[in-house]
Design a protein around this motif. Sequence first.
Motif, mmCIF file in Angstrom:
data_model
loop_
_atom_site.group_PDB
_atom_site.id
_atom_site.type_symbol
_atom_site.label_atom_id
_atom_site.label_comp_id
_atom_site.label_asym_id
_atom_site.label_seq_id
_atom_site.Cartn_x
_atom_site.Cartn_y
_atom_site.Cartn_z
ATOM 1 N N LEU A 1 -31.180 26.464 17.264
ATOM 2 C CA LEU A 1 -29.793 26.023 17.223
ATOM 3 C C LEU A 1 -28.777 27.008 16.540
ATOM 4 N N CYS A 2 -29.266 27.744 15.806
ATOM 5 C CA CYS A 2 -28.276 28.592 15.061
ATOM 6 C C CYS A 2 -28.883 29.942 14.391
ATOM 7 N N PRO B 1 -23.357 28.652 15.364
ATOM 8 C CA PRO B 1 -24.261 28.100 16.476
ATOM 9 C C PRO B 1 -24.415 28.774 17.608
ATOM 10 N N LEU C 1 -25.413 18.954 15.965
ATOM 11 C CA LEU C 1 -25.354 20.288 15.891
ATOM 12 C C LEU C 1 -24.886 20.659 14.509
ATOM 13 N N ASP D 1 -21.351 17.160 19.691
ATOM 14 C CA ASP D 1 -21.587 18.365 18.720
ATOM 15 C C ASP D 1 -22.096 17.906 17.217
#
Length: 112
Positions: free
Chosen positions: A23-24, A42, A59, A56
Motif C-alpha cells: 500500500l505504501c 500511498p 489506507l 481511503d
Amino acid sequence: MATIFQKIIDKEIPATIVFEDELCLAFKDINPQAPTHILLIPKKEIPTLDDLSQQDQNLMGHLLLQVPNIAKQVGLSKGYRTVINCKEYGGQEVYHLHIHILGGRLMKWPPG
Ligand code: 5GP
C-alpha cells in the motif's frame, strides 16, 4: 501526467527506499530539511489531503501506523516531526499525498 512520486513508485526513477509494502512506500527526501528526512506515500494516486474520500480511511490508517515503525527503523528514538503540506498555502510542491518524517535535530515551533 505522472508525478515524480508516481515515477518513484513505478521504479522509473531511483530513490533510496527505506520501507515498502503493498500500500505504501517510504524513501529519503532528495533535499533533506533535517539530518533524517523521509517521505511516506500511498501507492494510490491521491493528489492532496483535500482529495481523500471515505474509501481511503483504511489506507490512511495504515500509512499513519507505519510512521512509528519507519521512525524506529531509521533511528529516530528521540522523536521526530511529521508534516503533510496541502496545496499552495500549505507549501505543497508534489501533488501526490505524502507524509514528511523529519528528525535527527530539535524541531522548532511554529513552522515557517
Ligand atoms: P512538498 O513540498 O510537496 O510537501 O514536498 C515535496 C518533497 O519532495 C520535497 O521535500 C522535495 O525535496 C521532495 N522531492 C522532490 N522531488 C524529489 C525526487 O525526485 N526524489 C526525492 N527523493 N524527493 C523529491
